[in-house]
Design a protein around this motif. Structure first.
Motif, PDB file in Angstrom:
ATOM      1  N   SER A 149      43.015  48.718  43.612  1.00  0.00           N
ATOM      2  CA  SER A 149      41.907  49.739  42.952  1.00  0.00           C
ATOM      3  C   SER A 149      41.561  50.562  43.959  1.00  0.00           C
ATOM      4  CB  SER A 149      40.868  49.118  42.065  1.00  0.00           C
ATOM      5  OG  SER A 149      41.597  48.115  41.212  1.00  0.00           O
ATOM      6  N   GLU A 179      35.982  48.046  53.400  1.00  0.00           N
ATOM      7  CA  GLU A 179      36.395  46.856  53.131  1.00  0.00           C
ATOM      8  C   GLU A 179      35.844  45.572  54.021  1.00  0.00           C
ATOM      9  OE1 GLU A 179      38.745  45.303  50.806  1.00  0.00           O
ATOM     10  OE2 GLU A 179      38.139  43.438  52.059  1.00  0.00           O
ATOM     11  N   LYS A 195      54.836  34.020  34.036  1.00  0.00           N
ATOM     12  CA  LYS A 195      55.458  34.627  35.122  1.00  0.00           C
ATOM     13  C   LYS A 195      56.008  33.403  36.213  1.00  0.00           C
ATOM     14  CE  LYS A 195      52.967  36.022  38.956  1.00  0.00           C
ATOM     15  NZ  LYS A 195      52.011  36.854  39.730  1.00  0.00           N
ATOM     16  N   LYS A 230      41.397  42.068  35.123  1.00  0.00           N
ATOM     17  CA  LYS A 230      42.689  42.958  34.580  1.00  0.00           C
ATOM     18  C   LYS A 230      43.785  42.842  35.620  1.00  0.00           C
ATOM     19  CE  LYS A 230      39.474  46.709  33.832  1.00  0.00           C
ATOM     20  NZ  LYS A 230      38.376  46.074  34.157  1.00  0.00           N
ATOM     21  N   ILE A 274      47.425  44.340  37.402  1.00  0.00           N
ATOM     22  CA  ILE A 274      47.243  45.524  38.505  1.00  0.00           C
ATOM     23  C   ILE A 274      47.706  46.867  37.619  1.00  0.00           C
ATOM     24  CG2 ILE A 274      48.727  46.470  40.314  1.00  0.00           C
ATOM     25  CD1 ILE A 274      48.752  43.416  41.209  1.00  0.00           C
TER      26      ILE A 274
HETATM   27  C1  LIG Z   1      46.810  33.740  40.847  1.00  0.00           C
HETATM   28  C2  LIG Z   1      46.941  35.274  40.461  1.00  0.00           C
HETATM   29  C3  LIG Z   1      47.963  35.862  40.077  1.00  0.00           C
HETATM   30  C4  LIG Z   1      48.014  37.069  39.698  1.00  0.00           C
HETATM   31  N1  LIG Z   1      49.227  37.785  39.552  1.00  0.00           N
HETATM   32  C5  LIG Z   1      49.243  38.848  38.984  1.00  0.00           C
HETATM   33  C6  LIG Z   1      50.388  39.586  38.509  1.00  0.00           C
HETATM   34  O1  LIG Z   1      51.579  39.092  38.785  1.00  0.00           O
HETATM   35  N2  LIG Z   1      50.444  40.850  38.077  1.00  0.00           N
HETATM   36  C7  LIG Z   1      49.310  41.555  37.887  1.00  0.00           C
HETATM   37  O2  LIG Z   1      49.466  42.788  37.529  1.00  0.00           O
HETATM   38  N3  LIG Z   1      48.263  41.263  38.425  1.00  0.00           N
HETATM   39  C8  LIG Z   1      48.184  39.829  38.860  1.00  0.00           C
HETATM   40  N4  LIG Z   1      46.570  39.265  39.339  1.00  0.00           N
HETATM   41  C9  LIG Z   1      45.807  40.258  39.052  1.00  0.00           C
HETATM   42  C10 LIG Z   1      45.571  41.029  40.235  1.00  0.00           C
HETATM   43  O3  LIG Z   1      45.279  40.342  41.418  1.00  0.00           O
HETATM   44  C11 LIG Z   1      44.279  42.088  39.952  1.00  0.00           C
HETATM   45  O4  LIG Z   1      44.342  42.781  38.930  1.00  0.00           O
HETATM   46  C12 LIG Z   1      43.949  42.917  41.399  1.00  0.00           C
HETATM   47  O5  LIG Z   1      43.938  42.295  42.353  1.00  0.00           O
HETATM   48  C13 LIG Z   1      42.797  43.660  41.050  1.00  0.00           C
HETATM   49  O6  LIG Z   1      42.609  44.532  42.193  1.00  0.00           O
HETATM   50  P1  LIG Z   1      41.182  45.336  42.562  1.00  0.00           P
HETATM   51  O7  LIG Z   1      41.209  46.141  43.639  1.00  0.00           O
HETATM   52  O8  LIG Z   1      40.314  45.403  41.461  1.00  0.00           O
HETATM   53  O9  LIG Z   1      40.346  43.829  43.265  1.00  0.00           O
HETATM   54  P2  LIG Z   1      40.745  42.881  44.425  1.00  0.00           P
HETATM   55  O10 LIG Z   1      42.290  42.695  44.674  1.00  0.00           O
HETATM   56  O11 LIG Z   1      39.947  41.672  44.234  1.00  0.00           O
HETATM   57  O12 LIG Z   1      40.230  43.653  45.782  1.00  0.00           O
HETATM   58  C14 LIG Z   1      38.833  43.793  45.951  1.00  0.00           C
HETATM   59  C15 LIG Z   1      38.720  44.183  47.438  1.00  0.00           C
HETATM   60  O13 LIG Z   1      37.383  44.568  47.521  1.00  0.00           O
HETATM   61  C16 LIG Z   1      36.872  43.737  48.802  1.00  0.00           C
HETATM   62  N5  LIG Z   1      35.492  43.443  48.682  1.00  0.00           N
HETATM   63  C17 LIG Z   1      34.692  42.582  47.844  1.00  0.00           C
HETATM   64  N6  LIG Z   1      33.320  42.837  47.713  1.00  0.00           N
HETATM   65  C18 LIG Z   1      33.319  43.745  48.871  1.00  0.00           C
HETATM   66  C19 LIG Z   1      32.035  44.209  49.182  1.00  0.00           C
HETATM   67  N7  LIG Z   1      30.853  44.003  49.090  1.00  0.00           N
HETATM   68  N8  LIG Z   1      32.253  45.213  50.431  1.00  0.00           N
HETATM   69  C20 LIG Z   1      33.231  45.498  50.864  1.00  0.00           C
HETATM   70  N9  LIG Z   1      34.723  45.096  50.379  1.00  0.00           N
HETATM   71  C21 LIG Z   1      34.348  44.346  49.243  1.00  0.00           C
HETATM   72  C22 LIG Z   1      37.543  42.538  48.832  1.00  0.00           C
HETATM   73  O14 LIG Z   1      37.715  42.069  49.937  1.00  0.00           O
HETATM   74  C23 LIG Z   1      39.082  42.748  48.313  1.00  0.00           C
HETATM   75  O15 LIG Z   1      39.685  43.416  49.421  1.00  0.00           O
HETATM   76  C24 LIG Z   1      46.777  38.165  39.523  1.00  0.00           C
HETATM   77  C25 LIG Z   1      45.681  37.370  39.911  1.00  0.00           C
HETATM   78  C26 LIG Z   1      45.680  36.133  40.265  1.00  0.00           C
HETATM   79  C27 LIG Z   1      44.049  35.346  40.460  1.00  0.00           C
END
Ligand SMILES: Cc1cc2nc3c(=O)[nH]c(=O)nc-3n(C[C@H](O)[C@H](O)[C@H](O)COP(=O)(O)OP(=O)(O)OC[C@H]3O[C@@H](n4cnc5c(N)ncnc54)[C@H](O)[C@@H]3O)c2cc1C
Lengths: 257, 565
Positions: B159, B178, B324, B461, B463
């Motif tokens: 995101s 990050e 999946k 959510k 991806i």
């Molecule tokens: C087991 C599993 C399987 C999944 N499989 C799928 C799939 O097949 N297809 C799909 O579409 N989705 C899948 N997902 C969901 C997917 O992982 C999420 O939709 C996606 O990771 C969301 O992205 P994000 O960037 O919002 O959050 P995240 O990926 O959680 O990234 C957040 C980032 O912010 C950083 N962060 C957090 N707090 C702080 C802070 N205070 N200061 C600085 N940095 C910080 C973290 O270190 C991290 O790098 C799966 C999830 C799980 C748990």
């Protein structure tokens, strides 16, 4: 003629007012007695507004805000709740039925709940009958008491306690200690009682200079009670001695901001 | 500017029929006649639709013709129509804050359809109340603030990276903060992605490369946000990188901190039996190729989610993830028998539904359990697992033996979400995720201007949903940065310095940190930070605070007008 209560509602813009709109959009019917005043947040509702509305003869006042956790302004609703708690205590002192003021939570999606709550409140107030201070022959004692209550709600100490309740209970104070909730409630009701008594004395003396004995008779308080408060009030510059009759001092109110 | 207080109010009242919506219940002509009798009302008329272009021009004409300095429209709700009528006032040369609405449709004619008499009386009262407030209204200014064309993105997952790239491509500077040493977030731990079975590593590396090679993006890894002061356009941010503070001036802020995956300690033998895994651990085995062929795999859904008390929400992604991984195992080992024990299946949307259908076709078994009868997992001495579960279709208990049990656990809020929410002064919802300004109308804004949220920081959510939100956030944040300035809200509080005793109650109460004491200990409001709730004014022990547009006098006058006559 059947009694049609006059009810004033103070509703927050984001949840409860939206809930009221939704009731209308959904054509849910409820009694037409309520007149709604919109404010941005239930936290905006000064106890003064509610007391002033009751003093002017409203039969009921309904305050509505967002559910806890849903406040658009994070926690204005919790402030509203603390103010309502204080007011319930204070109104109970005056002889007016405290249930004439009521607080409820309604979300923007709860049109049906809004209508239901308004109906219930209207029914309750209808059963209770007209406010004793409305109409041709208002109950003078209760009216006087409410005027004293309004001054009380404006008291510095009370407003500090209510405004800082969460901070005092949840965060540590300057001495690194938390105040337990019961302790704070005690402190609050003590402050309410004292300030209310003082304001009754003050209001009475504003109209007419009186002796301790006469005051205690008119206000239905012990002479000891009246005397202790007069001592404090004189120190605060709220009262002065107008004249001495024989050996009896006759007190009067002094202008305070 | 004319001094409004000395000006004698000349209120114009416009009562809307709204077709039959109001006119079919409330006697509009009676309301108009009544309005004419209210003190300071200089003009009143009825309109078929006040919000039509005809109605709007009538307001503008009347303002000029009758020299009106206040306008009241009695029609629907200010929540939808106030901006329109305010504009009309402004176009006619009247400050838009000299306008007030009486809600005689949503809160009157529609709610009292069978009591036309009483509805008419109520409509009159509502008009009288609106006029009582309108008479006391004062013009307000919306101050202009400069916006630094640079954004802070907190969180470098899919995101955060997507939002950063989009803003950079629009020409703005971006800083990504990050916490971890690498970008990627949860995506870095995944094997393949549903619903299209893309390789997660490939998806990740292409975006990480794009981010790292973008001149406009500055990536700060192993960093955290320590402190944020200021307001939209001018946030003073302190970042801690490798234990050293770093100061940044930022125009907007994007929260993209994602979520954690729930660890089901003490549930279904997790941790005590090594053959009980989470989906996350299974992803790792699949990614490294370490999954040995199992005869049977049982997946259990809603582990630690949709609870009666505690974690009540649905994590949305787990049904898709289970299907999946079941399909991936089926592909690797066609003989393996797979069971998914679920409470309700949320395979929303075409793609997830197609995966579900495919799984059924390929022989994955689905067993529905109920929350009152959850499955039980036990193991014998050889480590073989037995799963007892109620089957809601057969309406009886069934027993399965399995080599592997995989628990589908929800995404949960980051441990430090609360800390960040306090630093930014933005709220968390009851589930502990970041909470948007309005669930339908402002889904990726915070109530605080200039701060936005996307991805699983907001709620569980997948991806593609995270990316949609990230792109949305990038364009929301770009608006003030492209305009280079914003107009601040006019409905803010002001302190009467003569009355303020410096007790500090308001400083503590303000949820946005908009009030601070100045050098001489007197409270001062930073108007651009103030959101206008008015809690400070209602609580000030000295009554030294005035809430613009919702003053004590205005509110009381409006309330008391309901009680006259
Ligand atoms: C087991 C599993 C399987 C999944 N499989 C799928 C799939 O097949 N297809 C799909 O579409 N989705 C899948 N997902 C969901 C997917 O992982 C999420 O939709 C996606 O990771 C969301 O992205 P994000 O960037 O919002 O959050 P995240 O990926 O959680 O990234 C957040 C980032 O912010 C950083 N962060 C957090 N707090 C702080 C802070 N205070 N200061 C600085 N940095 C910080 C973290 O270190 C991290 O790098 C799966 C999830 C799980 C748990």
């Amino acid at each position: 003629m059947e009694f049609e209560p006059k009810i004033v509602g103070f509703l927050c813009n984001w949840c409860s007012y939206a809930g009221a709109d939704l009731a209308g959009v959904s054509r849910i019917q409820y009694p037409p007695n309520i007149r709604i005043v919109r404010v941005m947040c239930s936290g905006r509702i000064d106890p003064d507004f509610i007391l002033e509305t009751l003093i002017h003869g409203a039969d009921g006042v309904l305050v509505m805000g967002c559910h806890p956790g849903d406040c658009h302004y994070i926690e204005g609703n919790l402030h509203a709740e603390r103010k309502a708690k204080m007011l319930r205590n204070l109104i109970a002192e005056t002889g007016l039925e405290p249930e004439r003021m009521h607080l409820e939570w309604v979300s923007a999606s709860e049109g049906a709940r809004f209508a239901q709550l308004v109906k219930e409140f209207t029914d309750r107030i209808t059963k209770l009958g007209p406010s004793p201070i409305s109409g041709e022959n208002p109950n003078k004692v209760i009216l006087e008491n409410l005027l004293a209550a309004k001054r009380t709600a404006g008291d510095f100490r009370l407003r500090v306690i209510v405004g800082r309740e969460r901070e005092l209970v949840e965060d540590k104070n300057a001495y690194g200690e938390k105040v337990p909730q019961e302790k704070l409630d005690e402190l609050l009701s003590e402050a309410i009682k004292t300030e209310y008594t003082r304001n009754r004395i003050y209001n009475m003396l504003e109209k007419e200079s009186l002796s301790v004995r006469e005051l205690s008779k008119r206000l239905d308080l012990s002479t000891q009670d009246v005397l202790t408060n007069i001592v404090v009030m004189r120190k605060k510059g709220m009262l002065g001695v107008e004249r001495i009759e024989g050996t009896t001092p006759i007190y009067m109110s002094l202008e305070v901001r | 500017m004319a001094t409004p207080k000395k000006e004698i109010p000349r209120v114009g009242v416009f009562v809307c029929h709204c077709g039959i919506n109001i006119g079919g219940v409330v006697k509009v002509s009676e309301v108009v006649e009544f309005a004419k009798t209210i003190p300071d009302v200089a003009y009143a008329e009825a309109n078929l639709y006040t919000c039509s272009s005809e109605g709007i021009s009538k307001i503008k004409e009347a303002i000029k013709k009758y020299n009106l300095n206040r306008v009241v429209v009695a029609s629907c709700t200010p929540r939808t129509h106030e901006p329109l009528f305010r504009n009309a006032c402004e176009e006619a040369g009247l400050n838009k804050y000299l306008f007030e609405m009486a809600n005689i449709r949503d809160q009157c004619s529609w709610a009292h359809m069978h009591e036309p008499e009483k509805a008419t009386t109520k409509a009159k009262d509502l008009v009288k109340m609106a006029v009582a407030k309108a008479r006391l209204l004062e013009p307000q200014d919306e101050p202009e603030i400069d916006v630094t064309p640079s954004a802070l993105v907190i969180g470098g997952g899919i995101s955060g990276m997507t939002a950063a790239l989009s803003m950079a491509n629009q020409g703005f500077n971006v800083n990504i903060v990050e916490r971890e040493p690498e970008l990627g977030g949860m995506l870095a731990k995944l094997h393949m992605l549903c619903p299209n079975f893309e390789d997660a590593s490939k998806a990740l590396s292409s975006i990480v490369d794009a981010v790292k090679s973008n001149q406009k993006i500055n990536v700060l890894t192993s960093s955290e946000v320590e402190d944020v002061k200021g307001f939209i356009g001018n946030f003073d941010v302190t970042v801690k990188k490798d234990d050293k503070p770093l100061k940044l001036n930022q125009g907007t802020i994007v929260v993209a901190t994602g979520a954690e995956n729930f660890e089901p300690i003490n549930m279904y033998g997790y941790k005590s039996n090594e053959n009980v895994l989470t989906q996350m651990q299974l992803e790792k085995l699949l990614k490294t190729g370490d999954l040995r062929k199992p005869d049977k795999v049982v997946m259990i859904q809603c582990v630690g989610a949709r609870e009666e008390k505690g974690r009540q929400y649905c994590s949305r992604i787990c049904c898709g993830v289970a299907i999946k991984n079941a399909l991936i195992i089926k592909d690797l080992y066609p003989e393996t028998e797979l069971f998914i024990i679920f409470r309700d299946l949320q395979t929303y949307g075409q793609e997830y539904e197609a995966c579900y259908t495919e799984a059924r076709e390929k022989g994955v078994h689905f067993i529905k359990y109920t929350s009152s009868n959850p499955p039980e997992v036990s193991s014998n001495s050889e480590g073989k697992l037995t799963i007892k579960t109620y089957d809601a279709f057969l309406k009886e208990m069934v027993e399965l033996e399995s080599d592997l049990v995989v628990l589908s656990t929800p995404l949960i809020p980051q441990k430090d979400a609360e800390k960040l929410s306090k630093i930014l002064k933005v709220p968390l919802g009851s589930d502990g995720f970041f909470f948007e300004a309005h669930v339908k109308l402002r889904p990726i804004d915070f109530a605080t201007d200039g701060i936005f949220v996307c991805g699983s920081a907001h709620s569980p959510k997948d991806i593609s949903e995270s990316i949609s939100q990230a792109l949305g956030v990038a364009s929301r944040a770009a608006i003030p940065m492209a305009n280079k300035h914003v107009r601040a809200d006019a409905i803010t509080s002001i302190i009467n310095e003569d009355l303020c005793s410096g007790c500090g109650t308001c400083v503590r109460i303000c949820p946005y940190g908009a009030i601070q004491k100045n050098e001489i200990g007197i409270a001062q409001v930073t108007s651009v930070v103030c959101k206008g709730c008015g809690t400070c004014a209602a609580s000030c022990p000295e009554k030294a605070i005035t809430m613009r547009h919702f003053t004590d006098d205005q509110i009381t006058a409006q309330a008391l007008a309901a009680l006259e006559g």
